[in-house]
Design a protein around this motif. Structure first.
Motif, short mmCIF file in Angstrom:
data_model
loop_
_atom_site.label_atom_id
_atom_site.label_comp_id
_atom_site.label_asym_id
_atom_site.label_seq_id
_atom_site.Cartn_x
_atom_site.Cartn_y
_atom_site.Cartn_z
N GLY A 129 54.16 -1.96 38.02
CA GLY A 129 53.96 -0.79 38.87
C GLY A 129 52.66 -0.81 39.65
N TYR A 130 51.84 -1.82 39.43
CA TYR A 130 50.55 -1.90 40.13
C TYR A 130 50.66 -2.85 41.32
CZ TYR A 130 48.39 0.48 36.19
OH TYR A 130 48.06 1.40 35.23
N SER A 131 49.87 -2.57 42.35
CA SER A 131 49.85 -3.43 43.52
C SER A 131 49.11 -4.73 43.19
CB SER A 131 49.12 -2.74 44.68
OG SER A 131 47.72 -2.66 44.40
N ARG A 132 49.22 -5.70 44.08
CA ARG A 132 48.50 -6.96 43.89
C ARG A 132 47.00 -6.73 43.81
NH1 ARG A 132 51.83 -10.64 48.18
NH2 ARG A 132 53.68 -10.89 46.88
N GLU A 133 46.49 -5.87 44.67
CA GLU A 133 45.05 -5.59 44.68
C GLU A 133 44.63 -4.90 43.38
OE1 GLU A 133 42.65 -6.79 46.70
OE2 GLU A 133 44.36 -7.90 47.51
N GLU A 134 45.44 -3.97 42.91
CA GLU A 134 45.13 -3.31 41.64
C GLU A 134 45.16 -4.31 40.50
OE1 GLU A 134 46.74 1.24 42.36
OE2 GLU A 134 48.22 -0.36 42.04
N LEU A 135 46.14 -5.22 40.52
CA LEU A 135 46.22 -6.24 39.48
C LEU A 135 44.99 -7.15 39.51
CD1 LEU A 135 50.00 -7.15 39.61
CD2 LEU A 135 48.80 -5.97 37.76
N LYS A 136 44.53 -7.51 40.70
CA LYS A 136 43.32 -8.33 40.81
C LYS A 136 42.12 -7.60 40.21
CE LYS A 136 44.76 -10.90 44.92
NZ LYS A 136 44.52 -11.09 46.36
N THR A 137 42.04 -6.30 40.43
CA THR A 137 40.94 -5.51 39.85
C THR A 137 41.07 -5.47 38.33
OG1 THR A 137 40.76 -4.15 41.84
CG2 THR A 137 39.87 -3.22 39.81
N LEU A 138 42.29 -5.27 37.84
CA LEU A 138 42.50 -5.25 36.39
C LEU A 138 42.17 -6.60 35.76
CD1 LEU A 138 45.81 -3.18 36.25
CD2 LEU A 138 43.56 -2.46 35.41
N ILE A 139 42.56 -7.68 36.41
CA ILE A 139 42.24 -9.03 35.90
C ILE A 139 40.74 -9.22 35.85
CG2 ILE A 139 42.35 -11.50 36.45
CD1 ILE A 139 45.20 -10.87 37.64
N ASP A 140 40.06 -8.87 36.92
CA ASP A 140 38.60 -9.01 36.97
C ASP A 140 37.95 -8.22 35.84
OD1 ASP A 140 36.00 -9.71 38.36
OD2 ASP A 140 35.93 -7.52 38.51
N PHE A 141 38.39 -6.99 35.67
CA PHE A 141 37.83 -6.15 34.61
C PHE A 141 38.10 -6.75 33.23
CE2 PHE A 141 38.47 -2.93 31.38
CZ PHE A 141 37.22 -2.33 31.36
N ALA A 142 39.34 -7.17 32.99
CA ALA A 142 39.70 -7.71 31.67
C ALA A 142 38.94 -8.99 31.37
CB ALA A 142 41.21 -7.93 31.59
N GLU A 143 38.82 -9.87 32.36
CA GLU A 143 38.11 -11.13 32.13
C GLU A 143 36.63 -10.89 31.89
OE1 GLU A 143 41.07 -14.14 34.62
OE2 GLU A 143 39.21 -13.46 35.58
N ARG A 144 36.02 -10.08 32.74
CA ARG A 144 34.58 -9.82 32.58
C ARG A 144 34.30 -9.00 31.32
NH1 ARG A 144 32.97 -7.63 38.30
NH2 ARG A 144 30.97 -7.32 37.27
N GLY A 146 36.14 -9.01 28.59
CA GLY A 146 36.33 -9.92 27.46
C GLY A 146 35.11 -10.79 27.24
N ASP A 147 34.52 -11.28 28.33
CA ASP A 147 33.30 -12.10 28.21
C ASP A 147 32.17 -11.29 27.59
OD1 ASP A 147 34.62 -14.25 29.37
OD2 ASP A 147 33.71 -13.95 31.36
N ILE A 148 32.04 -10.02 28.00
CA ILE A 148 30.99 -9.15 27.43
C ILE A 148 31.22 -8.97 25.93
CG2 ILE A 148 30.14 -6.76 27.39
CD1 ILE A 148 30.59 -6.76 30.48
N MET A 149 32.47 -8.73 25.55
CA MET A 149 32.77 -8.52 24.12
C MET A 149 32.49 -9.77 23.30
SD MET A 149 36.12 -6.08 23.99
CE MET A 149 36.81 -6.15 25.63
N LEU A 150 32.90 -10.94 23.81
CA LEU A 150 32.66 -12.18 23.08
C LEU A 150 31.17 -12.49 22.98
CD1 LEU A 150 35.60 -14.42 24.33
CD2 LEU A 150 35.33 -13.35 22.08
N ALA A 151 30.43 -12.18 24.02
CA ALA A 151 28.97 -12.37 23.97
C ALA A 151 28.37 -11.47 22.90
CB ALA A 151 28.35 -12.08 25.33
#
Length: 160
Positions: A129-144, A146-151
């Motif tokens: 239900g999310y647009s491509r741009e929204e998905l890109k934002t969600l991916i960016d948030f999840a990846e970054r 996740g990196d913060i949590m692992l650090a």
């Protein structure tokens, strides 16, 4: 008389709402994983480590220890338990025969994947239900994120 919220106050309220939603989502994810682990007969930490091995591909015990913050002794126990359940196997590294890799036995994890499948389908439908741009934002948030949590995990493990 009520004052109108400033743009910064609105943003802070949205951040607070998102942080609460993330905590709820994290707790739900942990409970979901624990429930499946219990059904499979694996402890929840071993289930998470199995998933890390699956996502990262064949790994040495040292790599697993670095990713999880576990001691090498704890990782040996983890591998032994997963191997007894036939979920992983130890194999020689084709590039360096001195190294032993732990690899997930894809032929044995189908029943576990089947337990995760309904959640995956529901999440796929939600994300659809999310647009491509929204998905890109969600991916960016999840990846970054996740990196913060692992650090932070690494930081906590180093401060023992």
């Amino acid at each position: 008389m009520a004052t109108k919220a400033t743009s910064q106050e609105v943003k802070q309220a949205l951040i607070g709402r998102l942080m609460l939603a993330l905590r709820r989502s994290s707790a739900a994810g942990v409970l979901h994983g624990q429930t499946i682990a219990k059904r499979v007969g694996v402890n929840p930490s071993d289930m998470e480590c199995l998933d890390l091995i699956l996502m990262n591909g064949p790994s040495t015990a040292g790599e697993i220890a670095r990713r999880t913050g576990l001691t090498t002794g704890a990782v040996t126990g983890l591998i032994d338990r997963l191997e007894r359940l036939a979920l992983v196997e130890r194999t020689a590294d084709a590039q360096d025969r001195r190294k032993v890799l732990v690899r997930v036995r894809e032929d044995k994890i189908g029943p576990i994947g089947a337990l995760f499948s309904p959640m995956e389908k529901s999440m796929q439908a939600l994300l659809g239900g999310y647009s491509r741009e929204e998905l890109k934002t969600l991916i960016d948030f999840a990846e970054r994120g996740g990196d913060i949590m692992l650090a932070r995990v690494t930081e906590l493990n180093e401060r023992k």
